[in-house]
Scaffold this motif. Structure first.
Motif, PDB file in Angstrom:
ATOM      1  N   ILE A  74       0.873  -1.165   0.000  1.00  0.00           N
ATOM      2  CA  ILE A  74       0.000   0.000   0.000  1.00  0.00           C
ATOM      3  C   ILE A  74       0.912   1.217   0.000  1.00  0.00           C
ATOM      4  O   ILE A  74       1.727   1.368   0.915  1.00  0.00           O
ATOM      5  CB  ILE A  74      -0.939   0.008   1.219  1.00  0.00           C
ATOM      6  N   ASP A 119       4.411   0.427   0.791  1.00  0.00           N
ATOM      7  CA  ASP A 119       4.750  -0.243   2.042  1.00  0.00           C
ATOM      8  C   ASP A 119       4.185  -1.652   2.002  1.00  0.00           C
ATOM      9  O   ASP A 119       3.036  -1.833   1.595  1.00  0.00           O
ATOM     10  CB  ASP A 119       4.078   0.460   3.241  1.00  0.00           C
ATOM     11  N   ALA A 120       4.980  -2.610   2.440  1.00  0.00           N
ATOM     12  CA  ALA A 120       4.457  -3.972   2.528  1.00  0.00           C
ATOM     13  C   ALA A 120       3.662  -4.102   3.819  1.00  0.00           C
ATOM     14  O   ALA A 120       4.193  -3.864   4.906  1.00  0.00           O
ATOM     15  CB  ALA A 120       5.605  -4.976   2.511  1.00  0.00           C
ATOM     16  N   VAL A 121       2.397  -4.425   3.692  1.00  0.00           N
ATOM     17  CA  VAL A 121       1.541  -4.561   4.870  1.00  0.00           C
ATOM     18  C   VAL A 121       0.686  -5.820   4.745  1.00  0.00           C
ATOM     19  O   VAL A 121       0.567  -6.397   3.669  1.00  0.00           O
ATOM     20  CB  VAL A 121       0.600  -3.339   5.053  1.00  0.00           C
ATOM     21  N   VAL A 163      -5.926  -4.481   7.103  1.00  0.00           N
ATOM     22  CA  VAL A 163      -6.319  -3.200   6.531  1.00  0.00           C
ATOM     23  C   VAL A 163      -7.826  -3.228   6.360  1.00  0.00           C
ATOM     24  O   VAL A 163      -8.362  -4.149   5.728  1.00  0.00           O
ATOM     25  CB  VAL A 163      -5.647  -2.974   5.160  1.00  0.00           C
ATOM     26  N   MET A 164      -8.488  -2.267   6.942  1.00  0.00           N
ATOM     27  CA  MET A 164      -9.929  -2.194   6.693  1.00  0.00           C
ATOM     28  C   MET A 164     -10.096  -1.724   5.256  1.00  0.00           C
ATOM     29  O   MET A 164      -9.600  -0.659   4.882  1.00  0.00           O
ATOM     30  CB  MET A 164     -10.573  -1.218   7.665  1.00  0.00           C
ATOM     31  N   ALA A 196     -12.346  -0.469   3.359  1.00  0.00           N
ATOM     32  CA  ALA A 196     -12.947   0.826   3.023  1.00  0.00           C
ATOM     33  C   ALA A 196     -12.064   1.996   3.452  1.00  0.00           C
ATOM     34  O   ALA A 196     -12.279   3.124   3.017  1.00  0.00           O
ATOM     35  CB  ALA A 196     -14.323   0.935   3.682  1.00  0.00           C
ATOM     36  N   SER A 197     -11.045   1.707   4.275  1.00  0.00           N
ATOM     37  CA  SER A 197     -10.144   2.787   4.672  1.00  0.00           C
ATOM     38  C   SER A 197      -8.997   2.943   3.683  1.00  0.00           C
ATOM     39  O   SER A 197      -8.183   3.844   3.807  1.00  0.00           O
ATOM     40  CB  SER A 197      -9.583   2.530   6.075  1.00  0.00           C
ATOM     41  N   ALA A 198      -8.921   2.053   2.731  1.00  0.00           N
ATOM     42  CA  ALA A 198      -7.791   2.087   1.803  1.00  0.00           C
ATOM     43  C   ALA A 198      -8.104   2.853   0.527  1.00  0.00           C
ATOM     44  O   ALA A 198      -7.366   2.773  -0.451  1.00  0.00           O
ATOM     45  CB  ALA A 198      -7.343   0.669   1.474  1.00  0.00           C
ATOM     46  N   ILE A 199      -9.198   3.620   0.545  1.00  0.00           N
ATOM     47  CA  ILE A 199      -9.512   4.450  -0.610  1.00  0.00           C
ATOM     48  C   ILE A 199      -8.384   5.454  -0.829  1.00  0.00           C
ATOM     49  O   ILE A 199      -7.706   5.847   0.120  1.00  0.00           O
ATOM     50  CB  ILE A 199     -10.837   5.223  -0.405  1.00  0.00           C
ATOM     51  N   ASP A 200      -8.174   5.794  -2.070  1.00  0.00           N
ATOM     52  CA  ASP A 200      -7.143   6.781  -2.430  1.00  0.00           C
ATOM     53  C   ASP A 200      -5.726   6.325  -2.115  1.00  0.00           C
ATOM     54  O   ASP A 200      -4.829   7.147  -1.958  1.00  0.00           O
ATOM     55  CB  ASP A 200      -7.393   8.131  -1.735  1.00  0.00           C
ATOM     56  N   THR A 201      -5.516   5.045  -1.962  1.00  0.00           N
ATOM     57  CA  THR A 201      -4.136   4.574  -1.842  1.00  0.00           C
ATOM     58  C   THR A 201      -3.811   3.789  -3.105  1.00  0.00           C
ATOM     59  O   THR A 201      -4.709   3.401  -3.858  1.00  0.00           O
ATOM     60  CB  THR A 201      -3.954   3.637  -0.640  1.00  0.00           C
TER      61      THR A 201
END
Ligand SMILES: Cc1cc2nc3c(=O)[nH]c(=O)nc-3n(C[C@H](O)[C@H](O)[C@H](O)COP(=O)(O)OP(=O)(O)OC[C@H]3O[C@@H](n4cnc5c(N)ncnc54)[C@H](O)[C@@H]3O)c2cc1C
Ligand code: FES
Ligand code: FES
Lengths: 280, 163, 755
Positions: free
Chosen positions: B57, B60-62, B67-68, B70-75
């Motif tokens: 993301i 970054d390797a995660v 990761v929720m 819906a919180s990863a929008i715009d990444t």
């Protein structure tokens, strides 16, 4: 069920003010485990990903103000590794590289587990926790912030905005016992900070009590029995007595990860080793 | 600023992907696999302990299980599928096969992403740096020896091609 | 060691051929069983008991069924066929109805539109229990006064062994007691399956990750009350197995849900559920008494082995037999009096795991060898060499060891491998005991060296009718292989191709789908598939080659017996003919099926005598560890090993098995244990059940001992299990050596060392 992604701290504070039951989400490394394991049922979520203020860093001379949502990797060997050697050692022991890329000190404070690796460091350093809300900003000593097992003094409408970490000249170190060589939850840990200017040593223990234990009695005893204005080596007797005293300040439990006896023993060994590292 | 957890879109391997009717608690791992068909990310623990779900993301390797979604929008999300085309495996992928680093292969996509990330940020890691960098990726089959060999092979091949 | 294939080599036997599925696995395009989906698919989930032992008073599903998205909830009364299943004895209910006998036992299954809906439905099922006091100790289970917790009783099996002269004695007696904790296979790819009901509702197709398709098929069909042909299985990609996929887990449940809802149903365990959903390695206690000469030769062994099999039988009785029949280790021993017990308790069921009973035995006999060495003033190597078994020696079952038995050679070659560099200032903290925790400093650390040597039987024992089938089809220069052998990561798919290339001179070998459309291959376990399915593929390819030779001989007026394969050509050994296999097979289609069986074995008599095993393999391990003595933390630095492999068919794949097995044995030595207190599992997660990470992996030095075994179809012995057997005692011995602490149990915990 809404997920908010505020773009500024002001916005975030407004949202949490209006939704005090919403869960703040930073790196997600604690929260998502709770959700995946159904220990927590999410309703509203406030993602802190885009709150740039929480990523801010400032060297304020006598201390560093570090944004609460800066991930561990920045302290481990990234941009802020210079802030505190103990903090970077602690950061490096947190989970795995993947966890350290996401997880944050704010989250460690938010969860407030007795095994949280940055907490003994913040305790030994007498760090201050900065809490913001629509009503303004307050700063609490770390000792007043941590209340018990997974309990802290944050009010429902507050966001941990930053941590103030004193800039101390002198040795500081963190050591953690786990049964494997990486990616392991602490079964006992200790952070020692030597402040020769103020002739003192601070020691905090993790995973051996309901919350972080600051070993005030041992610290005082050491101050009375050793010259802490320099880092000259201490006698084995002093080191051993210090270890004994530290062990007696621990209040561990026996669980599936380890026994109370071992934990008591281990923090003594860690305290002695860290003190030796400081005084050489 | 507020996203309904039910409709949002994610940028995966450079393309917008739309997610509909989702539940707020869904992890990125779940959404990638079950809603969007990116089966490369694997789940073996859903608590960040195994690394088989590793994605990038914003480089970054995660762990995608943490990761929720819906919180990863715009990444910028990169999955193992985004690292190569089927016909042209990366040097890392090829090295994993030639060095015998793949047995059951369940850990492999996550490891490929982790190694990719490691070598992007540190092209010549020491042996112990490799081990530390991969310490979040559990492999139950190989005992890691062939995985280390694969990483070393890539490092030396890349060094050779530079010089 | 160079293990890479060069481009000029053909990927025949003996070469480090690469995995055909390798690139797909690196790209994430290989389909594991969890990666299958279907249109209109439902999710399934299982309700499990929170209690280790309870009577079920009532089960109320009425609220669960009302939840939007829930399609069905199934209970024991919904099982149309046999109510129980089991590998050896069918004693485990598909769903518990009267009693739950272990924490995590399944009670109900639901199907719904989303995994989260399933979980909510499970929450809504109300079960009333009368909680009973669990039976959790082996001693209590063996006590005849303890009430039975199952109609079949509390003892799965007792085996007595009496061999030679029971009254024989030596100059010295060496005694020891050993304890082994419960290990989990912890394969990475969780249990998962997708079932498709036939449109007429009379059959079902199941994609599943398993070790043995046909055994699953049989057990599922019985429980569904369907003929076997109506239950068709296909192997979904398997993310590791190590024994944990030999028993039924979600197979029957998934099929039942699909048949009931008439929709495809996918089930997939979480990690936590996986800890409850499959069997584990038996924990146990072993008491051993060795009578030895003053020189250190073993005269007689006496003792007992007690294994906790948990709530249901699984393979407990076979694990026990393996344990007791290997208790002498790879050493000569003429006399023995030994008793083994496998008992039923309310602990998690135990069954197959890599090493199958021999891991437990080896931990004990190797502990004894070190004690004997000490007692007679010899080194661990000397005393092992003195007693090393040779071909022709007999086991305490009276069975002669007819396999190649290079025990002494394994030990010597291991001993000759270099030791690691001593610790120095340049050793990085990360590499010291305690690793990233930065607890250790050089001066706190002691180094130790320890040894472990083992013998392991290959394949099934005790008269089990064991066979494997394979089909080879040759057409236009392309060989296609069909078998039901579960590829679980071990690399049978590579081996099968290598065999076909070698025997048939083809380069392209297509692997057909792995399913139940061909006869059984038996289980991918017991180190048996190279021998069994390898033998079947070899046999099928040879039959095809015969037909091909006949065809070529006929066309050219030659005697087929004078034809041979040379690389990719058919060559006349008596004349000039040389024709490529692809040309020779143009327009032809030759298909042959072969059933491979190993020699017959016998059951043991009441004194534990009989030729119950097929063949044996041997291995030696030397471990070097660094120990932080004050904190009890261990870093395994190096494992040196020489293993009797018969013949190395693929050096790269072999090395992978060696290193992987070593890591699992390391886990059992220093970190892996399912902690069960009063029947309650305390650590069913990867946070608390610790597996070795990259930073825990030791350096491995490996020498294959290649003495082809004439009994083995390819000259090769199974190599899967031996690597993880004697490495555990070797590591524990090294810790004893470093610390001087008499460690009796594995895994070794920090407090065992320093308190
Ligand atoms: C595999 C794995 C290994 C781990 N290993 C370790 C370890 O070795 N040591 C260790 O200490 N921890 C470990 N953890 C726990 C976790 O990573 C840490 O506690 C981390 O610091 C949490 O940070 P986060 O940003 O991810 O938290 P989140 O999950 O985002 O949040 C955690 C809690 O803090 C609250 N919170 C987050 N940010 C704020 C804020 N700014 N203001 C107010 N509240 C906030 C959240 O609402 C939530 O309640 C591990 C976790 C995993 C999954
Ligand atoms: S599934 Fe995400 S780390 Fe294991
Ligand atoms: S290859 Fe099976 S887990 Fe790594």
């Amino acid at each position: 069920m809404t997920i908010f992604s505020p773009r500024s701290l002001a916005e975030a504070l407004q949202v949490i003010h209006e939704h005090p039951t919403a869960r703040l989400l930073a790196g997600g490394t604690d929260t998502m485990v709770e959700i995946n394991f159904r220990h927590f049922e999410p309703t509203d979520i406030i993602s802190l990903r885009y709150v740039t203020e929480l990523q801010a860093f400032a060297d304020q001379g006598h201390n560093f103000r570090v944004g609460a949502a800066i991930p561990y990797k920045e302290f481990e060997n990234g941009s802020y590794a210079h802030v505190s050697r103990a903090l970077s050692e602690a950061a490096r022991t947190v989970g795995s590289p993947q966890i350290r890329a996401a997880g944050t000190i704010g989250g460690n404070l938010g969860t407030c587990s007795p095994a949280g690796d940055t907490l003994p460091v913040l305790s030994a350093l007498d760090a201050q926790v900065e809490l913001a809300s629509v009503n303004g900003v307050r700063t609490l000593s770390i000792h007043d912030f941590m209340l018990g097992v997974k309990r802290n003094a944050r009010a429902a409408n507050e966001i941990i905005s930053a941590i103030h970490i004193p800039n101390i000249d002198g040795y500081q170190g963190y050591a953690k016992v786990g049964v494997r060589n990486a990616m392991v939850i602490s079964i006992a840990s200790a952070c020692l900070v030597h402040d020769p200017k103020n002739k003192r040593v601070a020691l905090a223990l993790g995973a051996v009590g309901p919350t972080i234990i600051r070993c005030r009695d041992s610290e005082v005893w050491l101050g009375e029995n050793a010259d802490l204005s320099t880092s000259a080596p201490l006698s084995p007797e002093v080191l051993e007595e210090f270890a004994r005293r530290v062990s007696s300040e621990a209040r561990p439990i026996t669980d599936h990860r380890s026994t109370a006896e071992y934990r008591t023993h281990a923090v003594g060994v860690l305290a002695q080793r860290l003190l030796k590292r400081a005084m050489q | 600023m507020s996203t309904s957890s039910e409709i949002y879109s994610l940028r995966i391997n450079g393309k917008e992907q739309h997610v509909k009717d989702s539940w707020i608690g869904e992890s990125l791992l779940y959404v990638l696999r079950e809603r969007l068909g990116f089966m490369g990310a694997k789940g073996a623990c859903e608590q960040g302990e195994c690394g088989s779900c590793t994605v990038l993301i914003n480089n970054d390797a995660v762990c995608s299980c943490l990761v929720m979604a819906a919180s990863a929008i715009d990444t910028d999300i990169t999955t193992v599928e985004g690292l190569s085309t089927q016909e042209n495996p990366t040097d890392i992928q090829q090295a994993f096969v030639t060095e015998g680093a793949v047995q059951c292969g369940f850990c492999t996509p996550g490891l490929i992403v982790a190694v990719h990330h490691l070598l992007e940020s540190n092209p010549s890691p020491s042996e112990i740096e490799v081990k530390e960098a991969l310490s979040g990726n559990i492999c139950r089959c190989t005992g890691y020896g062939r995985i280390f060999s694969a990483v070393q092979l890539v490092i030396s091949q890349r060094e050779k091609s530079v010089s | 060691m160079s293990t890479r294939t060069t481009s000029k080599q053909r990927d025949v036997l003996g070469v480090s051929a690469l995995r055909p599925d390798g690139i797909a696995k690196t790209q994430g395009t290989f389909s594991f069983s969890s990666d299958y989906t279907a249109d209109n698919m439902l999710w399934g989930a299982t309700l499990r008991s929170p209690h280790p032992y309870a009577r079920i008073i009532s089960i109320d599903i009425s609220e669960a069924i009302k939840i939007a998205g829930v399609e069905t909830v199934l209970l024991a009364s919904d099982v149309p066929g046999k109510a129980t299943y089991g590998l050896i004895s069918s004693d485990q209910p598909v769903f518990a109805s009267e009693f739950v006998r272990y924490m995590g036992e399944s009670i109900a299954a639901v199907a719904a539109d989303h995994p989260e809906t399933c979980r909510r439905a499970l929450d809504a099922i109300v079960v009333h229990y009368e909680v009973l006091t669990p039976l959790t100790s082996i001693e209590d289970a063996l006590n005849p006064n303890t009430p039975s917790i199952h109609p079949d009783g509390n003892v799965f099996r007792h085996q007595h062994i009496l061999h030679g002269d029971a009254s024989a004695t030596g100059d010295l007696v060496v005694e020891g007691e050993y304890e082994i904790g419960m290990q989990d296979q912890a394969f990475l790819g969780l249990e998962a399956a997708l079932a498709y009901p036939d449109s007429d509702g009379k059959g079902v197709e199941l994609v599943v990750a398993t070790q043995w398709l046909h055994e699953d098929q049989k057990q599922i069909a019985d429980c569904l009350g369907m003929p076997k042909e109506k239950v068709r299985l296909q192997l979904g990609g398997v993310g590791g197995a190590f024994g944990a996929r030999e028993d039924i887990s979600l197979q029957v449940h998934t099929c039942l849900l699909a048949l009931r809802t008439k929709r495809p149903v996918k089930m997939q365990y979480t990690r936590e559920e996986s800890f409850f959903g499959h069997v584990h390695r038996h924990p146990g206690v072993i008491a051993l008494k060795h009578h030895v000469t003053s020189e250190g030769r073993i005269v007689k062994i006496e003792g007992t082995m007690k294994l906790d099999g948990g709530a249901y039988a699984s393979t407990s009785s076979a694990v026990l037999i393996n344990g007791v029949t290997h208790i002498q280790g790879p050493y000569k021993c003429a006399n023995a009096v030994f008793d083994g017990y496998a008992v039923r308790t309310n602990n998690p069921p135990c069954g197959a795991m890599r090493g199958f009973g021999v891991v437990q035995a080896c931990f004990a006999h190797e502990g004894q060898m070190d004690k004997i060495a000490k007692a007679v003033g010899k080194s661990p190597v000397e005393v092992r060499l003195l007693n090393a078994m040779e071909k022709g020696d007999t086991l305490i079952t009276g069975q002669p060891v007819e396999s190649v038995a290079p025990v002494a050679r394994c030990i010597r070659e291991t001993d000759a491998l270099p030791l690691p560099a001593p610790l120095s200032q340049s050793t990085e903290t990360m590499g010291l005991p305690g690793g990233s925790g930065r607890t250790s400093e050089l001066h706190n650390i002691k180094r130790g060296i320890g040894w472990g040597v083992s013998i392991k039987n290959l394949m099934y024992s005790e008269g089990f009718d064991d066979s494997a089938e394979a089909r080879c089809t040759l057409a236009d220069g392309v060989a296609t292989l069909k078998f039901a052998t579960a590829e679980v990561g071990q690399g049978f798919v590579i081996l099968a191709q290598q065999i076909a290339r070698t025997i048939l001179g083809v380069d392209v070998v297509v692997l057909d789908r792995i399913d139940t459309e061909i006869g059984s291959a038996g289980s991918t376990s017991a180190s048996r598939q190279t021998w069994m399915s390898g033998g079947a593929v070899d046999g099928a390819c040879r039959l095809v080659r015969e037909r091909l030779f006949e065809h070529v001989a006929h066309t050219h007026g030659l005697d087929p017996l004078q034809l041979v394969i040379e690389d990719t050509d058919i060559v006349d050994t008596m004349g000039p003919l040389r024709i490529s296999v692809s040309e020779a097979s143009k327009g032809l289609k030759i298909a042959q099926t072969f059933l491979h069986q190993h020699r017959k074995t016998e059951e043991l008599d009441e004194n534990g005598q009989g030729n119950c095993h097929v063949a044996f393999a041997f291995v030696a391990h030397r471990a070097v560890v660094d120990v932080d003595v004050e904190l009890g933390l261990v870093k395994v630095v190096q494992i040196a090993t020489a293993q009797d492999v018969g013949r190395s068919l693929n050096p790269l794949a072999l090395l992978g098995q060696i290193e992987g097995g070593i890591a699992q044995g390391l886990g059992l030595a220093v970190m892996e244990e399912i902690i069960v207190q009063n029947g309650i599992v305390k650590n069913p997660s990867f946070t608390d059940y610790l597996l070795p990470t990259a930073l825990d992996a030791p350096d491995v030095l490996f020498i294959p001992i290649e003495e082809p075994d004439p009994q083995a179809p390819l000259g090769a012995k199974g190599v899967g299990e031996p690597p993880c057997i004697s490495v555990t005692p070797a590591i524990v011995a090294a810790i004893r050596d470093a610390t001087g602490v008499d460690l009796k149990r594995t895994p070794v915990r920090p407090q065992d060392i320093c308190l």
